[in-house]
Design a protein around this motif. Structure first.
Motif, short mmCIF file in Angstrom:
data_model
loop_
_atom_site.label_atom_id
_atom_site.label_comp_id
_atom_site.label_asym_id
_atom_site.label_seq_id
_atom_site.Cartn_x
_atom_site.Cartn_y
_atom_site.Cartn_z
N ASP A 59 16.83 -2.05 4.51
CA ASP A 59 16.89 -2.09 3.05
C ASP A 59 16.53 -3.52 2.64
O ASP A 59 17.23 -4.47 2.99
N VAL A 60 15.42 -3.65 1.92
CA VAL A 60 14.86 -4.98 1.65
C VAL A 60 14.70 -5.20 0.15
O VAL A 60 14.24 -4.32 -0.58
N ASN A 61 15.07 -6.38 -0.31
CA ASN A 61 14.88 -6.81 -1.70
C ASN A 61 14.27 -8.20 -1.67
O ASN A 61 14.97 -9.19 -1.54
N THR A 62 12.94 -8.26 -1.78
CA THR A 62 12.27 -9.56 -1.66
C THR A 62 12.58 -10.48 -2.84
O THR A 62 12.64 -11.70 -2.68
N LYS A 63 12.78 -9.91 -4.03
CA LYS A 63 13.08 -10.74 -5.20
C LYS A 63 14.41 -11.46 -5.03
O LYS A 63 14.58 -12.60 -5.49
N ALA A 64 15.36 -10.81 -4.38
CA ALA A 64 16.67 -11.43 -4.15
C ALA A 64 16.73 -12.15 -2.81
O ALA A 64 17.77 -12.69 -2.44
N SER A 65 15.62 -12.12 -2.06
CA SER A 65 15.55 -12.73 -0.72
C SER A 65 16.60 -12.16 0.23
O SER A 65 17.14 -12.88 1.07
N GLN A 66 16.85 -10.87 0.08
CA GLN A 66 17.86 -10.22 0.91
C GLN A 66 17.24 -9.08 1.73
O GLN A 66 16.38 -8.35 1.24
N ALA A 67 17.71 -8.96 2.96
CA ALA A 67 17.29 -7.85 3.83
C ALA A 67 18.46 -7.48 4.71
O ALA A 67 19.19 -8.34 5.19
N ARG A 68 18.65 -6.21 4.92
CA ARG A 68 19.73 -5.75 5.79
C ARG A 68 19.26 -4.51 6.54
O ARG A 68 18.35 -3.80 6.09
N TYR A 69 19.88 -4.28 7.69
CA TYR A 69 19.50 -3.11 8.46
C TYR A 69 20.73 -2.58 9.19
O TYR A 69 21.75 -3.25 9.32
#
Length: 246
Positions: A59-69
């Motif tokens: 699950d990636v959110n580039t605008k928030a600079s967050q990624a998780r798996y």
């Protein structure tokens, strides 16, 4: 001259399209479709997951600079450090990190010291708002692996048609209204290499061991051979059901 100018302008436009940031953006939910497709052929579930994993969903959110798996056992949080030439670097505490890159409708995770190269696809169906990480993979897996009707050819409810739904509900299987497949973690380590399924009725349930070979599935009682003060260790006991995919 006009023809040369037109070709020049076309090259600029095409070049702009090729470098469009939207084509490189990796934001969204991505699932390990390769593992799902392998399992859907009717092979043992753990075999399919191990051969194509270990990660199941990003699950990636580039605008928030967050990624998780998630790997089915734990959820890992990461921070996006940046993007260069279409490759996004993800910093994960306590590991060597990950590199992700979009290739059309597919997400590629580069191999690192801890994990092999893996690929992920956009899910075909959206999960309900607020669903936990891994829900998209789980629903897609349940639908592909156990979807459709299963006839009980031996055991309680013989002759019934069993329906395993993508949301974890089950109809037609005596004594059960919910189920969950073991993907990784303690349930896997306690099963001695066997595939396990959790069956429950009215929020009370137990683990069962199952085997899947093509269109045939058998569900066995899970016998705990460990002592009371030891970690449970389950092995197949008496067969409860034999089912055949319709």
């Amino acid at each position: 001259m006009r023809k040369a100018l037109a070709l020049s302008l076309l090259a600029v436009l095409l070049g702009g399209c090729a470098s469009d940031p939207a084509d490189r953006d990796i934001s969204g939910t991505w699932i390990n479709q390769a593992a799902i497709d392998a399992a859907a052929k009717g092979v043992p579930l753990r075999e399919a997951l191990q051969a194509n994993g270990p990660n199941l969903e990003w699950d990636v959110n580039t605008k928030a600079s967050q990624a998780r798996y998630t790997n089915g056992f734990e959820n890992i949080e990461g921070k996006i450090l940046g993007e260069q030439s279409g490759t996004w670097k993800i910093e994960v505490y306590g590991s060597s990190g990950s590199e992700l890159k979009r290739d059309g409708k597919r997400l590629q995770q580069a191999a690192n010291d801890n994990e092999p190269e893996q690929t992920f696809d956009l899910p075909k169906e959206a999960v309900p708002a607020g669903a936990p990480l891994g829900a998209s993979f789980e629903r897609a897996l349940y639908s592909a692996y156990l979807g459709g009707g299963w006839k009980i050819v031996n055991g309680p409810g013989e002759g019934n048609t069993v329906q395993f739904q993508a949301d974890g509900s089950v109809q037609g299987l005596p004594g059960a209204d919910r189920y969950a497949l073991c993907l990784a973690g303690d349930c896997a380590s306690m099963s001695g290499g066997n595939d396990t399924i959790w069956l429950q009725l009215n929020e009370q349930g137990n683990p069962w061991i199952f085997t899947r070979k093509g269109d045939d599935m058998e569900i066995f009682q899970a016998v705990n051979g460990a002592q009371a003060d030891e970690k449970p260790s389950f092995s197949p006991g008496t067969r409860q059901w034999a089912l055949e995919k319709q």
